[in-house]
Scaffold this motif. Structure first.
Motif: not given
Length: 751
Positions: A469-478
């Motif tokens: 459920h993480s936002s796209l921005s959070t996923v891209e960061y990690w």
């Protein structure tokens, strides 16, 4: 305090400071990332989407391949559109056409230039105005925009089904028929695409730029480069020039003044005592050759889909192996075979460096290998079930396809792989520990090798820091922690430490000098590489602070490449230092190739798209895989092969090498890679670059542009390079197999 201790302190300082900044940037990104509204409604109260629709749509998009079928915010596959850019352009065009009909024309394109300009001026405030209310969680659109959203949604509903009306587009996009059979799931993927395009064109509160810093380039809605994008591009060039100057000063003041050492008359590594665990590492290198061939074969299939879309030379292959699946396996196998080469290298050399064989080490090497095989089979099987829509949405995240390029495998398999890497860390670390405790001339190199091993074992865990459920921005960061820091970063530190140890053991480099050089190289790389991770994140919800730091520090990644020719010369000099070094000619020549591709692939082609203003126009274009192929294989692949050959020389020390196989393999791999870039990827990328500047991003990624006959001709021009390259991989695999299947004992004069 001696130089080595000072450098260790500098290294510790760089690691602490750089990761502190990177974590701060991550917290800033999570705070300023585009919000996901609870409801999207029109002025008249009509409900368009809910938060659940958007989040479910993201999961549906992931299940069909995610970034392996088109891209979002520029990250992903080059075949099929960037969905956020495509939606944005279609929605803007739908609204302009509706306004044109009010003026008596059928389409916006039929109006005069003056009328078109007037409609654009009216349109832009409708897109730029941020009508999201954080107090209620409601995003409100005008009724006219709501109609346009529904029109675009109907297009995507048709596209992801088996509707004959959009069959030609599915062929152009390399999508299989009925990509998403369920109509309700197709509606949710439209919700997700809408949200990504809304974030790309709506001004962040208190600014005059969108959440994605006005990416993609879409003049219809006022998406043009920001002043900061130009400014920090200029500063990145200044940072690079300053860094090169400092490095040249360091070389002139220190490295160039060192007296050369006199190499020993006999090979210090002969005879090399093979421990039980070292002997069984051979299977890792057999796996490397197998996975490399499989990866190249899937690459050929994936590339051909760009021409026939759903077929492979007339065969309806997409019915069983669609493009998004072959590309998933192709990119994942690239990481897996290169990583396996390094894992095998660590397991082989750790007892040599440590000087002892820990208890049950051989059993551990066997267990890790079996786990690796099970992970590959399980993960790839799960991805097939996911992409073929034979897996429920709830199970997809855990066992199917996460949809994030290079970290696609299901979370269950991802977690098992992480545990396997931790187990590898334990196996290598405990074998290295005696060398660290000895406190001799090699203890610093052993310590740095252990540090790199620790990072390799643990940093893959960054891919576990987000959930479904993480936002796209959070996923891209990690995700970029894994792709940039893990794949591109700490594996290179590990390899440099191993090579330095070997040259010291060979008596070609002084241990004190090797320690200083390795520590200095690591400091320089991490100084630019850690914060430089943000050059992948300019347009994923980052503020201008992230762009500034990412641009400035990523420019420093190019700095070590300025003296790459000197590194290459040293490697070549070592090869010819003494007759017995001829035994290691080919591992060192592969390191020479690493130096070349570091300069060309990682340096020149990387910096071509690295600056914010350059990446603004080129993100998601064919220039990206041009850089990726020449850097990932040219640098890390060649490095993995070189390390593998060093290990094979130790494993089969009594076997005479047929160097004709390696000669042919070496040149086929390098010439094939060069042809692939020069004849196909580079010209397509430059034509796309020109097209973006002239007609906008959406057009450049459209079927209209990519289906041009000349573009298809350039795609076909990959074939000569691909064939030569594949021959090189096949020759290498045959060479490895012959060491066991058809060995010829080496004579004394050859040893």
């Amino acid at each position: 305090m001696n130089t080595a201790k000072k450098l260790w302190l500098w290294l510790a300082t760089v690691i602490v400071v750089c990761f502190a900044v990177l974590l701060w940037l991550g917290s800033d990104l999570s705070r300023t990332a585009p919000p996901i509204p609870d409801r999207v409604v029109t002025d008249s109260g009509k409900l368009l989407y809910t938060k659940a629709d958007i989040q479910t749509g993201q999961k549906v998009w992931q299940s069909v391949g995610g970034m392996e079928l088109g891209s979002i915010w520029g990250h992903g596959a080059m075949v099929a559109p960037d969905w956020s850019a495509d939606w944005l352009h279609r929605e803007a065009t739908a609204m302009l056409d509706a306004s044109a009909r009010e003026r008596g024309a059928d389409k916006y394109e039929e109006l005069s230039a003056a009328d078109q300009a007037a409609l654009q001026a009216e349109l832009q405030p409708r897109f730029r105005a941020n009508r999201y209310d954080p107090a209620t969680g409601v995003l409100t659109l005008s009724d006219a925009r709501g109609d346009a959203v529904q029109e675009v949604s109907r297009h995507y509903d048709s596209l992801f089904s088996d509707d004959p009306a959009t069959h030609a587009l599915r062929v152009s996009y390399a999508m299989r028929e009925n990509t998403i059979p369920d109509s309700a799931r197709r509606q949710t993927i439209s919700a997700f695409f809408f949200w990504t395009s809304w974030a790309a064109a709506t001004d962040r509160p208190g600014t005059n730029s969108s959440y994605t810093n006005n990416w993609p380039y879409e003049p219809l809605v006022g998406n043009t480069p920001l002043s900061g994008t130009f400014l920090w591009s200029l500063f990145s060039i200044l940072f690079m020039i300053a860094g090169i100057a400092v490095l040249v000063w360091h070389y002139a003041g220190w490295l160039s003044k060192e007296e050369p050492v006199k190499p020993p008359a006999k090979n210090p590594m002969r005879p090399l005592f093979l421990t039980p665990s070292m002997k069984v590492t051979a299977k890792y290198f057999w796996l490397v050759a197998t996975l490399m061939l499989l990866q190249i074969g899937l690459g050929a299939v994936t590339s051909h889909y760009q021409l026939e879309g759903q077929n492979f030379y007339g065969l309806p292959l997409s019915d069983w192996l669609p493009y998004s699946l072959t590309r998933s396996w192709h990119t994942q196998l690239a990481v897996l075979w290169i990583a396996t080469a390094w894992l095998g290298t660590g397991l082989f050399f750790a007892p040599v460096i440590g000087g002892a064989e820990p208890r049950f080490q051989r059993l551990g090497v066997h267990v890790l290998f079996i786990a690796l095989i099970l992970i590959i089979i399980g993960a790839f099987t799960g991805q097939w079930f996911a992409v073929m829509q034979k897996m429920s949405p709830g199970a997809n995240f855990w066992f199917g396809h996460q949809g994030w390029e290079y970290v696609d495998i299901g979370r269950f398999w991802q977690a098992i792989l992480f545990l396997g890497l931790v187990f590898w860390l334990v196996l290598v670390g405990r074998a290295l520990w005696p060398a660290i405790r000895r406190r001799d001339d090699l203890s610093s190199i052993a310590g740095l090798l252990f540090l790199a091993t620790l990072a390799i074992g643990l940093f893959y865990g960054a891919g576990l820091m987000y959930n479904e459920h993480s936002s796209l921005s959070t996923v891209e960061y990690w995700r970029w922690w894994v792709v940039h820091l893990w794949v591109e970063g700490f594996f290179e530190v590990f390899a440099v430490a191993v090579v330095s140890f070997l040259f010291v053991r060979f008596g070609l480099v002084r241990s004190a000098s090797a320690t200083i050089n390795v520590l200095f190289a690591t400091i320089v790389f991490l100084l630019g590489g850690v914060i430089g991770t943000y050059h992948h994140l300019y347009f994923v919800g980052t503020t201008m602070a992230g762009v500034a730091l990412g641009a400035s520090f990523s420019a420093l990644e190019v700095v070590p490449l300025a003296l790459i020719g000197m590194e290459a010369w040293d490697n070549w000099r070592h090869t010819n230092a003494i007759p017995w070094m001829a035994r290691y000619r080919w591992p060192i020549r592969f390191f020479l190739a690493v130096s070349f591709w570091n300069l060309v692939g990682a340096g020149l082609l990387g910096f071509l798209i690295n600056m914010p203003i350059a990446l603004y126009y080129t993100q998601g274009l064919i220039l990206t895989p041009l850089h990726a192929h020449t850097a990932l294989f040219g640098v890390y692949g060649m490095l993995g092969i070189g390390l593998m050959l060093f290990c094979l020389r130790g494993l089969r020390s009594e076997v005479q090498w047929n160097e004709n196989w390696l000669f042919a393999s070496f040149w086929c791999l390098n010439i094939g890679l060069a042809l692939m870039g020069l004849l196909s990827l580079l010209p397509i990328g430059m034509l796309q670059f020109q097209s973006v500047l002239e007609q906008g991003y959406a057009y450049t990624r459209s079927a209209e542009f990519m289906d041009q006959s000349f573009i298809h001709f350039l795609v076909w021009m990959r074939t000569p390079g691909d064939i030569v390259f594949a021959c090189g991989a096949l020759l290498l695999a045959v060479f490895v197999a012959r060491l066991w299947l058809k060995p010829k004992r080496e004579t004394e004069e050859n040893s």
